[in-house]
Design a protein around this motif. Structure first.
Motif, PDB file in Angstrom:
ATOM      1  N   SER A   2       0.847  -1.190   0.000  1.00  7.39           N
ATOM      2  CA  SER A   2       0.000   0.000   0.000  1.00  7.39           C
ATOM      3  C   SER A   2       0.881   1.239   0.000  1.00  7.39           C
ATOM      4  CB  SER A   2      -0.928   0.011   1.217  1.00  7.39           C
ATOM      5  OG  SER A   2      -0.193   0.172   2.405  1.00  7.39           O
ATOM      6  N   GLU A   3       0.363   2.299  -0.579  1.00  8.60           N
ATOM      7  CA  GLU A   3       1.070   3.566  -0.573  1.00  8.60           C
ATOM      8  C   GLU A   3       0.511   4.413   0.554  1.00  8.60           C
ATOM      9  OE1 GLU A   3       1.919   7.168  -3.620  1.00  8.60           O
ATOM     10  OE2 GLU A   3       2.166   5.111  -4.346  1.00  8.60           O
ATOM     11  N   ARG A   4       1.409   5.060   1.285  1.00  4.25           N
ATOM     12  CA  ARG A   4       1.011   5.895   2.418  1.00  4.25           C
ATOM     13  C   ARG A   4       1.749   7.222   2.348  1.00  4.25           C
ATOM     14  NH1 ARG A   4       1.821   1.623   7.309  1.00  4.25           N
ATOM     15  NH2 ARG A   4       1.255  -0.220   6.128  1.00  4.25           N
ATOM     16  N   GLU A   5       1.119   8.226   2.930  1.00  9.65           N
ATOM     17  CA  GLU A   5       1.754   9.541   2.960  1.00  9.65           C
ATOM     18  C   GLU A   5       1.703  10.090   4.381  1.00  9.65           C
ATOM     19  OE1 GLU A   5       1.420  13.763   0.607  1.00  9.65           O
ATOM     20  OE2 GLU A   5       0.807  11.913  -0.403  1.00  9.65           O
ATOM     21  N   TYR A   6       2.776  10.783   4.749  1.00  9.76           N
ATOM     22  CA  TYR A   6       2.908  11.359   6.083  1.00  9.76           C
ATOM     23  C   TYR A   6       3.325  12.813   5.957  1.00  9.76           C
ATOM     24  CZ  TYR A   6       3.095   6.445   7.364  1.00  9.76           C
ATOM     25  OH  TYR A   6       2.806   5.121   7.493  1.00  9.76           O
ATOM     26  N   GLN A   7       2.795  13.643   6.846  1.00 12.33           N
ATOM     27  CA  GLN A   7       3.242  15.026   6.984  1.00 12.33           C
ATOM     28  C   GLN A   7       4.399  15.001   7.967  1.00 12.33           C
ATOM     29  OE1 GLN A   7       1.878  17.871   5.470  1.00 12.33           O
ATOM     30  NE2 GLN A   7       3.681  18.885   6.291  1.00 12.33           N
ATOM     31  N   VAL A   8       5.540  15.557   7.565  1.00 16.60           N
ATOM     32  CA  VAL A   8       6.728  15.567   8.416  1.00 16.60           C
ATOM     33  C   VAL A   8       7.085  17.015   8.714  1.00 16.60           C
ATOM     34  CG1 VAL A   8       9.143  14.882   8.624  1.00 16.60           C
ATOM     35  CG2 VAL A   8       7.541  13.417   7.365  1.00 16.60           C
ATOM     36  N   THR A   9       7.232  17.338   9.986  1.00 15.90           N
ATOM     37  CA  THR A   9       7.577  18.707  10.368  1.00 15.90           C
ATOM     38  C   THR A   9       9.034  18.777  10.802  1.00 15.90           C
ATOM     39  OG1 THR A   9       6.750  18.326  12.616  1.00 15.90           O
ATOM     40  CG2 THR A   9       5.236  19.326  11.053  1.00 15.90           C
ATOM     41  N   GLY A  10       9.644  19.908  10.462  1.00 16.22           N
ATOM     42  CA  GLY A  10      11.010  20.170  10.891  1.00 16.22           C
ATOM     43  C   GLY A  10      12.063  20.004   9.810  1.00 16.22           C
ATOM     44  N   MET A  11      11.725  19.404   8.679  1.00 14.70           N
ATOM     45  CA  MET A  11      12.706  19.232   7.604  1.00 14.70           C
ATOM     46  C   MET A  11      12.895  20.557   6.873  1.00 14.70           C
ATOM     47  SD  MET A  11      11.891  15.575   5.788  1.00 14.70           S
ATOM     48  CE  MET A  11      10.341  16.130   5.075  1.00 14.70           C
ATOM     49  N   THR A  12      14.164  20.875   6.555  1.00 19.60           N
ATOM     50  CA  THR A  12      14.439  22.131   5.862  1.00 19.60           C
ATOM     51  C   THR A  12      15.356  21.981   4.652  1.00 19.60           C
ATOM     52  OG1 THR A  12      16.311  22.578   7.320  1.00 19.60           O
ATOM     53  CG2 THR A  12      14.165  23.493   7.976  1.00 19.60           C
ATOM     54  N   CYS A  13      15.981  20.803   4.467  1.00 21.41           N
ATOM     55  CA  CYS A  13      16.989  20.694   3.409  1.00 21.41           C
ATOM     56  C   CYS A  13      17.160  19.242   2.946  1.00 21.41           C
ATOM     57  CB  CYS A  13      18.328  21.230   3.916  1.00 21.41           C
ATOM     58  SG  CYS A  13      19.011  20.257   5.284  1.00 21.41           S
ATOM     59  N   GLY A  14      18.057  19.072   2.004  1.00 21.79           N
ATOM     60  CA  GLY A  14      18.348  17.746   1.483  1.00 21.79           C
ATOM     61  C   GLY A  14      18.917  16.808   2.528  1.00 21.79           C
ATOM     62  N   HIS A  15      19.689  17.332   3.448  1.00 21.37           N
ATOM     63  CA  HIS A  15      20.233  16.487   4.521  1.00 21.37           C
ATOM     64  C   HIS A  15      19.104  15.952   5.395  1.00 21.37           C
ATOM     65  CE1 HIS A  15      22.109  15.522   8.417  1.00 21.37           C
ATOM     66  NE2 HIS A  15      23.066  15.040   7.638  1.00 21.37           N
ATOM     67  N   CYS A  16      18.113  16.772   5.650  1.00 20.06           N
ATOM     68  CA  CYS A  16      16.942  16.330   6.421  1.00 20.06           C
ATOM     69  C   CYS A  16      16.244  15.186   5.691  1.00 20.06           C
ATOM     70  CB  CYS A  16      15.955  17.478   6.604  1.00 20.06           C
ATOM     71  SG  CYS A  16      16.585  18.903   7.511  1.00 20.06           S
ATOM     72  N   GLU A  17      16.068  15.352   4.376  1.00 26.58           N
ATOM     73  CA  GLU A  17      15.433  14.306   3.572  1.00 26.58           C
ATOM     74  C   GLU A  17      16.227  13.008   3.663  1.00 26.58           C
ATOM     75  OE1 GLU A  17      13.583  17.231   0.114  1.00 26.58           O
ATOM     76  OE2 GLU A  17      15.380  16.043  -0.312  1.00 26.58           O
ATOM     77  N   LEU A  18      17.542  13.105   3.557  1.00 25.35           N
ATOM     78  CA  LEU A  18      18.401  11.928   3.628  1.00 25.35           C
ATOM     79  C   LEU A  18      18.292  11.239   4.990  1.00 25.35           C
ATOM     80  CD1 LEU A  18      20.519  10.132   2.301  1.00 25.35           C
ATOM     81  CD2 LEU A  18      22.265  11.707   3.147  1.00 25.35           C
ATOM     82  N   SER A  19      18.246  12.010   6.054  1.00 29.12           N
ATOM     83  CA  SER A  19      18.132  11.438   7.403  1.00 29.12           C
ATOM     84  C   SER A  19      16.840  10.639   7.549  1.00 29.12           C
ATOM     85  CB  SER A  19      18.179  12.540   8.461  1.00 29.12           C
ATOM     86  OG  SER A  19      19.421  13.184   8.453  1.00 29.12           O
ATOM     87  N   VAL A  20      15.743  11.206   7.064  1.00 31.36           N
ATOM     88  CA  VAL A  20      14.456  10.510   7.130  1.00 31.36           C
ATOM     89  C   VAL A  20      14.513   9.248   6.274  1.00 31.36           C
ATOM     90  CG1 VAL A  20      12.007  10.646   6.528  1.00 31.36           C
ATOM     91  CG2 VAL A  20      13.110  12.548   7.711  1.00 31.36           C
ATOM     92  N   ARG A  21      15.024   9.373   5.055  1.00 34.23           N
ATOM     93  CA  ARG A  21      15.116   8.226   4.142  1.00 34.23           C
ATOM     94  C   ARG A  21      15.918   7.081   4.774  1.00 34.23           C
ATOM     95  NH1 ARG A  21      14.465   7.301  -1.050  1.00 34.23           N
ATOM     96  NH2 ARG A  21      14.102   9.479  -1.531  1.00 34.23           N
ATOM     97  N   GLY A  63      14.864  12.649  13.936  1.00 34.71           N
ATOM     98  CA  GLY A  63      14.805  13.962  14.564  1.00 34.71           C
ATOM     99  C   GLY A  63      13.644  14.832  14.167  1.00 34.71           C
ATOM    100  N   TYR A  64      12.602  14.224  13.568  1.00 31.65           N
ATOM    101  CA  TYR A  64      11.459  14.988  13.073  1.00 31.65           C
ATOM    102  C   TYR A  64      10.162  14.389  13.601  1.00 31.65           C
ATOM    103  CZ  TYR A  64      15.351  16.259  10.190  1.00 31.65           C
ATOM    104  OH  TYR A  64      16.594  16.664   9.801  1.00 31.65           O
ATOM    105  N   ALA A  65       9.079  15.079  13.385  1.00 29.49           N
ATOM    106  CA  ALA A  65       7.758  14.589  13.801  1.00 29.49           C
ATOM    107  C   ALA A  65       6.940  14.264  12.553  1.00 29.49           C
ATOM    108  CB  ALA A  65       7.042  15.640  14.636  1.00 29.49           C
ATOM    109  N   ALA A  66       6.064  13.248  12.657  1.00 29.87           N
ATOM    110  CA  ALA A  66       5.269  12.850  11.501  1.00 29.87           C
ATOM    111  C   ALA A  66       3.871  12.411  11.934  1.00 29.87           C
ATOM    112  CB  ALA A  66       5.947  11.699  10.750  1.00 29.87           C
ATOM    113  N   VAL A  67       2.919  12.617  11.031  1.00 32.69           N
ATOM    114  CA  VAL A  67       1.567  12.103  11.182  1.00 32.69           C
ATOM    115  C   VAL A  67       1.102  11.616   9.818  1.00 32.69           C
ATOM    116  CG1 VAL A  67       0.894  13.558  13.146  1.00 32.69           C
ATOM    117  CG2 VAL A  67       0.493  14.357  10.822  1.00 32.69           C
ATOM    118  N   ARG A  68       0.322  10.551   9.815  1.00 30.43           N
ATOM    119  CA  ARG A  68      -0.187  10.034   8.543  1.00 30.43           C
ATOM    120  C   ARG A  68      -1.293  10.955   8.042  1.00 30.43           C
ATOM    121  NH1 ARG A  68      -2.039   3.906   6.983  1.00 30.43           N
ATOM    122  NH2 ARG A  68      -2.335   4.342   4.774  1.00 30.43           N
ATOM    123  N   VAL A  69      -1.303  11.204   6.743  1.00 31.23           N
ATOM    124  CA  VAL A  69      -2.359  12.043   6.139  1.00 31.23           C
ATOM    125  C   VAL A  69      -3.176  11.237   5.163  1.00 31.23           C
ATOM    126  CG1 VAL A  69      -1.171  14.217   6.461  1.00 31.23           C
ATOM    127  CG2 VAL A  69      -0.753  12.912   4.380  1.00 31.23           C
TER     128      VAL A  69
END
Length: 69
Positions: A2-21, A63-69
């Protein structure tokens, strides 16, 4: 799967994206990960039985917060 989507707060850059990934890709069965700091979104393709709490915990480990949308 299944495909899911989450709202993630606190990310500001590519490094943030990499950390989450890096954290989310460790979850069992996740086959596709799309992270956008500018949109504040994480989208994954994963087994239907993968618990949202596990995905949210992985995002929090990065290091971020997330909720499913």
């Amino acid at each position: 799967m299944s495909e899911r989507e989450y709202q993630v707060t606190g990310m500001t850059c590519g490094h943030c994206e990499l950390s989450v990934r890096e954290e989310v890709e460790q979850l069992p069965g996740v086959t596709d990960i799309r992270v956008s700091a500018s949109a504040g979104r994480l989208a994954i393709t994963a087994p239907a039985d993968l618990d949202d709490a596990g995905v949210i915990a992985a995002v929090e480990e990065a290091g971020y917060a997330a909720v499913r949308v």
